[in-house]
Design a protein around this motif. Structure first.
Motif, PDB file in Angstrom:
ATOM      1  N   ASP A  56     -18.739  38.957 -58.088  1.00 43.49           N
ATOM      2  CA  ASP A  56     -18.044  39.369 -56.868  1.00 43.49           C
ATOM      3  C   ASP A  56     -18.668  38.721 -55.641  1.00 43.49           C
ATOM      4  N   GLU A  57     -19.355  37.601 -55.865  1.00 48.52           N
ATOM      5  CA  GLU A  57     -19.980  36.936 -54.722  1.00 48.52           C
ATOM      6  C   GLU A  57     -19.641  35.451 -54.765  1.00 48.52           C
ATOM      7  N   GLN A  58     -19.940  34.743 -53.688  1.00 43.52           N
ATOM      8  CA  GLN A  58     -19.776  33.293 -53.683  1.00 43.52           C
ATOM      9  C   GLN A  58     -20.750  32.701 -54.711  1.00 43.52           C
ATOM     10  N   MET A  59     -20.257  31.862 -55.605  1.00 40.00           N
ATOM     11  CA  MET A  59     -21.137  31.324 -56.651  1.00 40.00           C
ATOM     12  C   MET A  59     -22.126  30.320 -56.064  1.00 40.00           C
ATOM     13  N   HIS A  60     -23.331  30.277 -56.662  1.00 40.00           N
ATOM     14  CA  HIS A  60     -24.378  29.346 -56.221  1.00 40.00           C
ATOM     15  C   HIS A  60     -24.437  28.152 -57.165  1.00 40.00           C
ATOM     16  N   SER A  61     -24.826  27.008 -56.618  1.00 37.16           N
ATOM     17  CA  SER A  61     -24.991  25.821 -57.464  1.00 37.16           C
ATOM     18  C   SER A  61     -26.314  25.895 -58.210  1.00 37.16           C
ATOM     19  N   VAL A  62     -26.349  25.314 -59.399  1.00 39.27           N
ATOM     20  CA  VAL A  62     -27.581  25.329 -60.207  1.00 39.27           C
ATOM     21  C   VAL A  62     -27.741  23.977 -60.897  1.00 39.27           C
ATOM     22  N   GLN A  63     -28.898  23.787 -61.510  1.00 44.21           N
ATOM     23  CA  GLN A  63     -29.100  22.620 -62.372  1.00 44.21           C
ATOM     24  C   GLN A  63     -28.881  23.058 -63.811  1.00 44.21           C
ATOM     25  N   ILE A  64     -28.220  22.211 -64.568  1.00 42.62           N
ATOM     26  CA  ILE A  64     -28.011  22.498 -65.996  1.00 42.62           C
ATOM     27  C   ILE A  64     -28.327  21.237 -66.791  1.00 42.62           C
ATOM     28  N   THR A  65     -29.144  21.389 -67.830  1.00 41.66           N
ATOM     29  CA  THR A  65     -29.403  20.267 -68.737  1.00 41.66           C
ATOM     30  C   THR A  65     -29.051  20.720 -70.141  1.00 41.66           C
ATOM     31  N   THR A  66     -28.161  20.005 -70.788  1.00 41.94           N
ATOM     32  CA  THR A  66     -27.811  20.405 -72.152  1.00 41.94           C
ATOM     33  C   THR A  66     -28.923  19.972 -73.101  1.00 41.94           C
ATOM     34  N   GLN A  67     -29.196  20.814 -74.067  1.00 43.64           N
ATOM     35  CA  GLN A  67     -30.301  20.575 -75.009  1.00 43.64           C
ATOM     36  C   GLN A  67     -29.951  21.232 -76.342  1.00 43.64           C
ATOM     37  N   PRO A  68     -30.667  20.849 -77.401  1.00 40.11           N
ATOM     38  CA  PRO A  68     -30.488  21.601 -78.644  1.00 40.11           C
ATOM     39  C   PRO A  68     -30.870  23.072 -78.425  1.00 40.11           C
ATOM     40  N   HIS A  69     -30.342  23.972 -79.240  1.00 36.06           N
ATOM     41  CA  HIS A  69     -30.668  25.391 -79.150  1.00 36.06           C
ATOM     42  C   HIS A  69     -32.182  25.595 -79.293  1.00 36.06           C
ATOM     43  N   PRO A  70     -32.819  26.457 -78.520  1.00 36.96           N
ATOM     44  CA  PRO A  70     -32.242  27.468 -77.631  1.00 36.96           C
ATOM     45  C   PRO A  70     -31.933  26.979 -76.221  1.00 36.96           C
ATOM     46  N   GLY A  71     -31.860  25.667 -76.008  1.00 38.77           N
ATOM     47  CA  GLY A  71     -31.473  25.157 -74.698  1.00 38.77           C
ATOM     48  C   GLY A  71     -29.982  25.350 -74.446  1.00 38.77           C
TER      49      GLY A  71
END
Ligand code: EPZ
Length: 444
Positions: A301-316
């Motif tokens: 219910d708020e303005q979404m914030h930008s983040v960093q995302i790096t895809t990785q094998p699980h559990p990433g």
């Protein structure tokens, strides 16, 4: 060809049940090749990839019977004719995951001929690690007319140490193949750098209930003590963490509150961590017996914030949710940085999101998403399963009408997505291209 017509801007509300996991189900079904007894599965989803796997298994002498229990689908597979060993190109080309019949076929029937999967929209996707692993177990591998031909000169696979790591981490289906072969090998196999994905744990659970001796599934070292034969079993497929993550993004981008039932939250830490940073909150509901299938409330219910995302094998963070998160972050505040470390070319959705007004700069395996105030509906093209899911997410929040072409990609991995989103309040309809043109003309 069917399209989705989505009128954006509606809030979602209500609850949806997460189905059994496609990526768990495919190698689980292939495990039916390992014995001649019935294997019953609860909660196999009704998807085109699953139908293709049934077709492939039928050609390999596996019968399939369906009889729902308590409203949930139940599928019983049984290898009734074990003479056929050829997985033909006509089926393999429709679904790369067909490669997961290779290990079981070879281990049980002594030889296998499986068409070599080609490239696909998300990248090159070699199978060298699968083949190297089987060779280490004593298989002889040759390529003939586009087919992988595997035989066992010594008559039976032999346990050894197999390394499953590659340039982009461990291979998931490679680990599934080696695990499924090693259960019938003579002696002990140690799979090092094994994929830790929950779908591998689910496969190990089934194999153990069939009589296999496996330790360490879910960790990078799996130990398998080979047995002479396996028997029948019953198994409930784990819920689909990628489907759950997709519904979470749908709630986030539309600033809605929905409840997910049968949600494998314990397998989604990297996902819920990023959602929390974005401002999409996940609250478990009740305690539930099984930590892998609880209910949770998703809200934003708020303005979404930008983040960093790096895809990785699980559990990433899973590559299979990269496109959906990118779509959601198109409407967040600031600049999000998304790096793809599993399939560095998996960015076909970028150009389509740009058609809807997204601001995304791609540099190699990284994309910078600069949040915009709004997305606008447009005709766009589905290119692969998850990219298409990303376009659905964007369309749910876009102003106006989006027409997503080639939704057969979505049907590979999401069961009745339009009906389930519709029940949550989204305006989404499946139509032929012609019907869509009439619909749009009628709406002005
Ligand atoms: C599984 O594919 C999933 N498919 C994919 O889901 C998922 O994206 C992928 O794992 C990664 O999580 C199924 O489970 C059916 P990999 P898989 O072997 O096992 C490289 C979806 O959208 N590699 O773990 O085929 C490969 O190129 C799909 O549902 C080698 O170099 O993927 C990639 O960079 C798409 N040599 C990385 O490893 C090999 O022999 C991981 O691929 C095998 C893989």
């Amino acid at each position: 060809m069917d399209v989705f017509v989505i009128e954006g801007g509606r809030k979602l509300d209500g609850r949806v049940r997460i189905n059994g996991s496609k990526n768990a189900a495919l190698p689980l079904m292939a495990a039916a090749l390992l014995c001649d007894r019935p294997i019953s599965f609860q909660d196999i989803p009704d998807l085109s990839d699953i139908r293709n796997m049934k077709r492939l298994l039928a050609e390999l002498g596996v019968s399939a019977n369906e009889d729902p229990v308590n409203g949930l689908p139940r599928l019983t597979l049984q290898a009734v004719d074990e003479s056929e060993i050829h997985a033909r190109y006509e089926i393999v080309r429709t679904m790369r995951a067909s490669i997961c019949v290779l290990g079981p076929l070879l281990a049980r029937r002594g030889s296998a001929r499986v068409s070599m999967p080609g490239g696909c929209a998300i990248g090159q996707r070699p199978v060298d690690l699968h083949l190297r692993g089987l060779e280490a177990l004593g298989a002889k591998i040759e390529l003939d007319g586009g087919d992988i031909v595997a035989t066992i000169p010594a008559g039976r696979l032999r346990g050894t140490t197999v390394f499953m790591g590659g340039p982009f981490g461990s291979t998931v289906l490679g680990t599934a193949n080696i695990l499924s072969a090693a259960v019938l090998a003579q002696g002990t196999t140690t799979i090092e750098c094994a994929a830790c994905e929950p779908e591998i744990v689910d496969l190990a659970k089934l194999l153990i209930s069939m009589g296999a001796k496996i330790e360490g599934a879910g960790s990078p070292r799996i130990t398998v003590h080979g047995v002479d034969q396996l028997g029948g079993a019953e198994h409930t497929v784990m819920p689909d963490r990628i489907e759950a993550g997709t519904f979470m993004c749908a709630a986030g981008i539309t600033k809605s509150t929905i409840t997910l039932d049968n949600c494998p939250l314990d397998a989604m830490m990297s996902v819920t961590d990023r959602l929390d940073a974005i401002g999409v909150h996940i609250d478990p509901v009740g305690s539930g017996d099984d930590p892998l299938s609880r209910s949770c409330k998703v809200s934003c219910d708020e303005q979404m914030h930008s983040v960093q995302i790096t895809t990785q094998p699980h559990p990433g963070f899973p590559t299979d949710l990269q496109a959906q998160f990118m779509a959601m972050l198109c409407l967040a505040n600031g600049n999000a940085v998304i790096t793809e470390k599993i399939f560095p070319e998996r960015f076909l959705h970028v150009a389509e999101l740009a058609r809807m007004g997204a601001s995304i700069t791609r540099m190699g395996a990284t994309a910078v998403v600069t949040g915009v105030k709004e997305l606008t509906g447009a005709p766009v093209m589905a290119s692969d399963l998850r990219a298409s899911a990303g376009l659905v997410i964007a369309a749910l929040a876009a102003r106006g009408t989006t027409v997503i072409n080639r939704v057969y990609h979505i049907d590979r991995g999401y069961e009745q997505l339009e009906l389930r989103l519709g029940e949550l309040g989204a305006s989404i309809a499946r139509a032929t291209e012609e019907e869509a043109a009439h619909l749009i003309a009628a709406n002005g």
